[in-house]
Each structure stands twice: as structure tokens, then as C-alpha cells.
Design a protein around this motif. Structure first.
Motif, PDB file in Angstrom:
ATOM      1  N   SER A   4      10.550  -3.154  -5.130  1.00 55.81           N
ATOM      2  CA  SER A   4      11.182  -1.916  -5.586  1.00 55.81           C
ATOM      3  C   SER A   4      10.877  -0.786  -4.611  1.00 55.81           C
ATOM      4  O   SER A   4       9.887  -0.824  -3.869  1.00 55.81           O
ATOM      5  N   LEU A   5      11.722   0.197  -4.622  1.00 52.06           N
ATOM      6  CA  LEU A   5      11.649   1.346  -3.732  1.00 52.06           C
ATOM      7  C   LEU A   5      10.272   1.993  -3.783  1.00 52.06           C
ATOM      8  O   LEU A   5       9.731   2.241  -4.856  1.00 52.06           O
ATOM      9  N   GLY A   6       9.688   2.219  -2.609  1.00 55.29           N
ATOM     10  CA  GLY A   6       8.410   2.907  -2.506  1.00 55.29           C
ATOM     11  C   GLY A   6       7.180   2.031  -2.597  1.00 55.29           C
ATOM     12  O   GLY A   6       6.062   2.519  -2.390  1.00 55.29           O
ATOM     13  N   ARG A   7       7.335   0.745  -2.853  1.00 54.83           N
ATOM     14  CA  ARG A   7       6.172  -0.146  -2.952  1.00 54.83           C
ATOM     15  C   ARG A   7       5.623  -0.480  -1.574  1.00 54.83           C
ATOM     16  O   ARG A   7       6.357  -0.653  -0.614  1.00 54.83           O
ATOM     17  N   ILE A   8       4.315  -0.581  -1.503  1.00 52.01           N
ATOM     18  CA  ILE A   8       3.640  -1.004  -0.281  1.00 52.01           C
ATOM     19  C   ILE A   8       3.597  -2.533  -0.263  1.00 52.01           C
ATOM     20  O   ILE A   8       3.257  -3.161  -1.271  1.00 52.01           O
ATOM     21  N   VAL A   9       3.957  -3.111   0.880  1.00 50.69           N
ATOM     22  CA  VAL A   9       3.941  -4.562   1.059  1.00 50.69           C
ATOM     23  C   VAL A   9       3.290  -4.874   2.401  1.00 50.69           C
ATOM     24  O   VAL A   9       3.017  -3.983   3.201  1.00 50.69           O
ATOM     25  N   HIS A  10       3.035  -6.141   2.636  1.00 52.07           N
ATOM     26  CA  HIS A  10       2.596  -6.608   3.951  1.00 52.07           C
ATOM     27  C   HIS A  10       3.812  -7.150   4.683  1.00 52.07           C
ATOM     28  O   HIS A  10       4.685  -7.766   4.070  1.00 52.07           O
ATOM     29  N   TYR A  11       3.840  -6.945   5.991  1.00 48.79           N
ATOM     30  CA  TYR A  11       4.933  -7.432   6.833  1.00 48.79           C
ATOM     31  C   TYR A  11       4.333  -8.117   8.047  1.00 48.79           C
ATOM     32  O   TYR A  11       3.451  -7.573   8.705  1.00 48.79           O
ATOM     33  N   ARG A  12       4.787  -9.329   8.318  1.00 50.15           N
ATOM     34  CA  ARG A  12       4.353 -10.040   9.529  1.00 50.15           C
ATOM     35  C   ARG A  12       5.460  -9.904  10.558  1.00 50.15           C
ATOM     36  O   ARG A  12       6.609 -10.242  10.301  1.00 50.15           O
ATOM     37  N   ALA A  23       3.614  -1.931   5.178  1.00 48.87           N
ATOM     38  CA  ALA A  23       4.987  -1.422   5.211  1.00 48.87           C
ATOM     39  C   ALA A  23       5.331  -0.861   3.840  1.00 48.87           C
ATOM     40  O   ALA A  23       4.688  -1.202   2.840  1.00 48.87           O
ATOM     41  N   ILE A  24       6.347  -0.027   3.813  1.00 44.74           N
ATOM     42  CA  ILE A  24       6.825   0.521   2.546  1.00 44.74           C
ATOM     43  C   ILE A  24       8.301   0.159   2.398  1.00 44.74           C
ATOM     44  O   ILE A  24       9.057   0.163   3.377  1.00 44.74           O
ATOM     45  N   VAL A  25       8.680  -0.193   1.183  1.00 44.07           N
ATOM     46  CA  VAL A  25      10.073  -0.545   0.897  1.00 44.07           C
ATOM     47  C   VAL A  25      10.890   0.744   0.883  1.00 44.07           C
ATOM     48  O   VAL A  25      10.656   1.632   0.066  1.00 44.07           O
ATOM     49  N   THR A  26      11.842   0.857   1.806  1.00 43.27           N
ATOM     50  CA  THR A  26      12.697   2.045   1.875  1.00 43.27           C
ATOM     51  C   THR A  26      14.031   1.832   1.179  1.00 43.27           C
ATOM     52  O   THR A  26      14.688   2.802   0.803  1.00 43.27           O
TER      53      THR A  26
END
Length: 94
Positions: A4-12, A23-26
């Protein structure tokens, strides 16, 4: 769990060292503006688990955008498991 918008995730990363980054979901499936897609301003999303991200990086640039990034796993990321290059996943619980 769906992104969902604004959540912090990991990105490889998908290039170079493929380092793990925050990363943040834009954009998610609910926040994607169809007019922007029609006008060619923003790429579409393939499905409800693909997102557009702002990836944070060390250094002067501070980050970069990645579009239509797939989820690298069906559920929460577990310590010791690696995300495939070019994908996002939930941070492990600590």
C-alpha cells in the motif's frame, strides 16, 4: 499482505551488486492514476502485487525510482532468505 501507498519495503537491485535497499511504495494498485497511464506519464502496474518505488541510496543522489516492481515472495521476508534481483519484499520482523 498487499502493498500500500507509503509503506516501507526492502528492494534488491537488479544491476551491479544487487544490494538490498530500503524503499517506499509511491504507487500501488489503488493509487495509480489511470489518466497518467493513458497520457504516458507513468507506467501501468502488471498486477496488485507490483508497485512503483522510490529506492533510498547512500550518496549524493539519495535515491532513484523503480517502476512496476514485482513482489519477490508471496509472504513476509524471512531472515536468511534473499529476494530475487529487481523485486521488493516486506522487512523481516525484529
Amino acid at each position: 499482505m498487499k502493498p500500500s501507498l507509503g509503506r516501507i519495503v526492502h528492494y534488491r537491485g537488479k544491476h551491479g551488486y544487487q544490494a538490498m535497499r530500503a524503499a517506499i511504495v509511491t504507487v500501488d494498485g489503488h493509487s495509480l492514476d489511470p489518466r497518467g497511464v493513458e497520457d504516458g506519464v507513468i507506467p501501468p502496474l502488471t498486477d496488485e502485487y507490483h508497485v512503483h518505488l522510490w529506492v533510498f541510496t547512500p550518496g549524493e543522489a539519495g535515491g532513484f525510482t523503480e517502476y512496476n516492481v514485482p513482489c519477490g515472495e508471496p509472504f513476509e521476508h524471512q531472515p536468511g532468505q534473499e529476494l530475487p534481483p529487481g523485486s521488493w519484499g516486506w522487512p523481516p520482523r525484529v
